[in-house]
Design a protein around this motif. Structure first.
Motif, PDB file in Angstrom:
ATOM      1  N   TYR A 196     -38.065  36.036   5.889  1.00 44.50           N
ATOM      2  CA  TYR A 196     -38.852  35.935   7.122  1.00 44.50           C
ATOM      3  C   TYR A 196     -40.346  35.924   6.784  1.00 44.50           C
ATOM      4  O   TYR A 196     -40.768  36.421   5.751  1.00 44.50           O
ATOM      5  CB  TYR A 196     -38.516  37.082   8.079  1.00 44.50           C
ATOM      6  CG  TYR A 196     -38.712  38.469   7.500  1.00 44.50           C
ATOM      7  CD1 TYR A 196     -39.926  39.139   7.602  1.00 44.50           C
ATOM      8  CD2 TYR A 196     -37.666  39.116   6.849  1.00 44.50           C
ATOM      9  CE1 TYR A 196     -40.103  40.402   7.069  1.00 44.50           C
ATOM     10  CE2 TYR A 196     -37.822  40.380   6.305  1.00 44.50           C
ATOM     11  CZ  TYR A 196     -39.051  41.020   6.413  1.00 44.50           C
ATOM     12  OH  TYR A 196     -39.220  42.267   5.877  1.00 44.50           O
ATOM     13  N   SER A 197     -41.107  35.290   7.652  1.00 46.51           N
ATOM     14  CA  SER A 197     -42.563  35.134   7.539  1.00 46.51           C
ATOM     15  C   SER A 197     -42.973  34.042   6.561  1.00 46.51           C
ATOM     16  O   SER A 197     -44.160  33.883   6.285  1.00 46.51           O
ATOM     17  CB  SER A 197     -43.260  36.455   7.141  1.00 46.51           C
ATOM     18  OG  SER A 197     -43.139  36.714   5.748  1.00 46.51           O
ATOM     19  N   GLU A 202     -38.512  30.894  10.790  1.00 44.11           N
ATOM     20  CA  GLU A 202     -38.718  31.939   9.787  1.00 44.11           C
ATOM     21  C   GLU A 202     -38.120  33.271  10.221  1.00 44.11           C
ATOM     22  O   GLU A 202     -37.627  34.039   9.394  1.00 44.11           O
ATOM     23  CB  GLU A 202     -40.202  32.093   9.463  1.00 44.11           C
ATOM     24  CG  GLU A 202     -41.135  32.280  10.642  1.00 44.11           C
ATOM     25  CD  GLU A 202     -41.301  33.748  11.066  1.00 44.11           C
ATOM     26  OE1 GLU A 202     -40.928  34.629  10.263  1.00 44.11           O
ATOM     27  OE2 GLU A 202     -41.785  33.988  12.169  1.00 44.11           O
ATOM     28  N   PRO A 229     -42.983  26.736  11.868  1.00 44.18           N
ATOM     29  CA  PRO A 229     -44.227  27.418  11.506  1.00 44.18           C
ATOM     30  C   PRO A 229     -45.220  26.533  10.777  1.00 44.18           C
ATOM     31  O   PRO A 229     -46.402  26.832  10.777  1.00 44.18           O
ATOM     32  CB  PRO A 229     -43.742  28.557  10.587  1.00 44.18           C
ATOM     33  CG  PRO A 229     -42.317  28.746  10.919  1.00 44.18           C
ATOM     34  CD  PRO A 229     -41.817  27.397  11.284  1.00 44.18           C
ATOM     35  N   TYR A 284     -46.419  35.119  12.436  1.00 48.96           N
ATOM     36  CA  TYR A 284     -45.010  35.205  12.045  1.00 48.96           C
ATOM     37  C   TYR A 284     -44.469  36.576  12.408  1.00 48.96           C
ATOM     38  O   TYR A 284     -45.195  37.479  12.844  1.00 48.96           O
ATOM     39  CB  TYR A 284     -44.819  34.882  10.562  1.00 48.96           C
ATOM     40  CG  TYR A 284     -45.745  35.597   9.606  1.00 48.96           C
ATOM     41  CD1 TYR A 284     -45.590  36.951   9.330  1.00 48.96           C
ATOM     42  CD2 TYR A 284     -46.770  34.904   8.959  1.00 48.96           C
ATOM     43  CE1 TYR A 284     -46.427  37.604   8.447  1.00 48.96           C
ATOM     44  CE2 TYR A 284     -47.620  35.547   8.073  1.00 48.96           C
ATOM     45  CZ  TYR A 284     -47.448  36.900   7.814  1.00 48.96           C
ATOM     46  OH  TYR A 284     -48.276  37.533   6.933  1.00 48.96           O
ATOM     47  N   CYS A 285     -43.164  36.738  12.211  1.00 50.53           N
ATOM     48  CA  CYS A 285     -42.479  37.935  12.694  1.00 50.53           C
ATOM     49  C   CYS A 285     -42.592  39.102  11.724  1.00 50.53           C
ATOM     50  O   CYS A 285     -42.950  38.943  10.555  1.00 50.53           O
ATOM     51  CB  CYS A 285     -41.010  37.628  12.947  1.00 50.53           C
ATOM     52  SG  CYS A 285     -39.991  37.642  11.438  1.00 50.53           S
TER      53      CYS A 285
END
Length: 536
Positions: free
Chosen positions: A459-460, A452, A499, A411-412
């Motif tokens: 996020y994530s 995400e 995701p 993830y980012c």
């Protein structure tokens, strides 16, 4: 004076809650020895009682032995471990619950809420499991990188591969098929199977045109006061207490404890029988079983007018090749329930090794025999299945997001110089739609990103991806009804779940038809998908 007695249920019931403390018993002490010791002590304390009363007490004691061997599915309660006797727990609430359509209705309810692919009439011939595995794209494989760890073969030639398998046969079936698994199960698990007792309890249903018993009858229990069958021995020989040996064809009915009216049936009795006599009964014809039960009832109730049943139904658990008995009991020498002997426990998973030294479960057993407190019951079997699946949920299988070609990472994060979430830099924002121009100068969005990384606050995370998809509302041309905006928003939400669930690669959205509905012009959309990836 000797006499045959028909006692109603409730006159004398001995259960696992008998109050005998057995937890500190010596290793080889049996439940039968405890019962006999307590009964002899009880009889010694009442030596001055009338002989008839003492004979009745002896008869009731032998009825209790008969009932307990049936209830525990063993030949003699001298086979039962006193150490494990106190482990059983009775559930609160109604003890008698009968689904109107049988247990198949319970299975039907479960399947209604499941996506399980149920295969019936698929007898399994062998289960081969890997002892070494590798992880590839987040899944377990054999070292060849192509075959899943467990291969289940059926007698009709079909084969199924799986990462994990839960096997739920009876202990009787496992005892009769030691070569079912390849390689053989670990020694500790094999010992747990062989040390667990497994026997037979059967029901005999007698259906009549009309009930011939009183409306308030709760049951007819068969208490022999002469020709008493001797079930106080480990080795059964169709023997009476006085030493007389009978042929099994004459003796088997003496093993019936009694008959109870069947709930929700107009005129039906259920008889209970266990042990070797139950196995003999299973091989008789239904007519022979019905006639023998009728003679038994006539004798004990003193009524020659009791009719033969119009139909006889009986269970045949011992001769059923897929059960080989009814349910388990904890026999002498049983070690499967000792908390400090997990290697001998039926709940021990079968694991495969990985190159880094870790082990992951690939096969587990489940069923009523696995339950410490509720063995011999349906709820014990259900509880066991839910508990055993946790081995897979808690396994240490490693993910490989970086090498997965459809993810290239997990993830980012927001790196130094990141401008994608600045409110005043919309042109750099991941939520900016890609638009196409129209002849009137207006622009309409044709593509958006979601996931995400689009979420400013979450996020994530999976919920960030879901929120991102839900917030992706297309500001469509004024002629497009709001309902279609909602539909596209839901479609965008499904794309936003990348995701965790799936990736949809959209090729185009085409307005291919319009029609009038009052003053409203309705557009019909076709979403063309050229790729669907279901990821792990």
């Amino acid at each position: 004076m000797h006499m045959d007695v028909a006692a109603r249920r409730g006159d004398c019931i001995a259960s696992r809650k008998c109050g005998i403390e057995c937890r500190s018993a010596p290793p080889e002490l049996s439940v039968g020895r405890v019962f006999r010791k307590k009964f002899l002590q009880y009889m010694n304390d009442s030596e001055t009682e009338h002989p008839v009363r003492r004979e009745l007490k002896k008869a009731m004691y032998h009825w209790v032995l008969r009932w307990q061997r049936i209830d525990n599915a063993c030949n003699s309660i001298k086979e039962l471990s006193a150490n494990c006797w106190g482990n059983y727990i009775f559930c609160d609430g109604n003890e008698n619950m009968n689904p109107k359509a049988g247990y198949i209705s319970v299975l039907g309810s479960i399947l209604e809420e499941s996506r399980a692919d149920l295969r019936l009439n698929s007898e399994v011939s062998s289960i081969n499991y890997a002892t070494e595995v590798v992880v590839k794209n987040g899944s377990l494989f054999r070292p060849d990188g192509c075959t899943l760890p467990v291969i289940v073969k059926c007698r009709d030639g079909r084969e199924f591969e799986a990462e994990h398998v839960m096997v739920t046969p009876s202990i009787g079936y496992l005892k009769a098929h030691p070569n079912l698994f390849s390689p053989p199960l670990p020694q500790g698990l094999q010992k747990a199977i062989t040390s667990t007792g497994f026997g037979t309890i059967d029901k005999i249903f007698l259906e009549y045109e009309q009930p011939w018993w009183p409306e308030d009858c709760e049951g007819i229990q068969i208490v022999w006061t002469k020709d008493i069958p001797d079930f106080d021995k480990v080795v059964q020989r169709s023997q009476l207490v006085d030493g007389t040996v009978e042929e099994m064809k004459q003796f088997w009915v003496r093993a019936i404890s009694g008959f109870d009216p069947v709930f929700n049936q107009k005129a039906m009795l259920c008889g209970w029988i266990g042990g070797a006599e139950a196995e003999y009964m299973e091989k008789l014809s239904e007519r022979e079983v019905g006639e023998a039960c009728t003679q038994l009832l006539r004798r004990f109730l003193g009524r020659s007018d009791i009719p033969n049943p119009k139909r006889v139904f009986r269970s045949q658990w011992a001769t059923d090749p897929f059960f080989r008995g009814s349910y388990c009991y904890h026999s002498l020498g049983c070690e499967c329930l000792k908390e400090d002997k997990e290697e001998n426990h039926l709940n021990t998973p079968v694991c495969a090794g990985m190159s880094d030294g870790h082990k992951v479960p690939v096969l587990v057993l489940a069923g009523e025999a696995n339950s410490k407190c509720y063995y011999s019951t349906v709820h014990g079997a259900l509880q066991s299945g839910m508990k055993q699946i946790s081995h897979y949920i808690q396994s240490t299988t490693r993910s490989q997001w970086a090498t997965d070609p459809f993810f290239r990472g997990s993830y980012c994060y927001h790196s130094l110089g990141c401008e994608c979430l600045k409110e005043d830099k919309e042109e750099n924002h991941l939520n900016t739609p890609v638009c196409a121009g129209m002849s009137d100068g207006q622009k309409v969005p044709v593509l958006v990103l979601a996931g995400e990384a689009n979420s400013k606050c979450y996020y994530s995370t999976v919920h960030g991806a879901l929120q991102s998809g839900n917030e992706t509302n297309f500001p469509l041309h004024p002629k497009v009804p709001q309902v279609h905006q909602t539909g596209i928003s839901l479609w965008a939400a499904s794309v936003g779940m990348t995701p965790a669930v799936s990736v949809l690669c959209c090729h185009s959205i085409i307005v291919d038809a319009t029609h009038e509905q009052g003053d409203l012009q309705i557009f019909t959309f076709h979403i063309h998908i050229n790729t669907v990836w279901l990821l792990y």
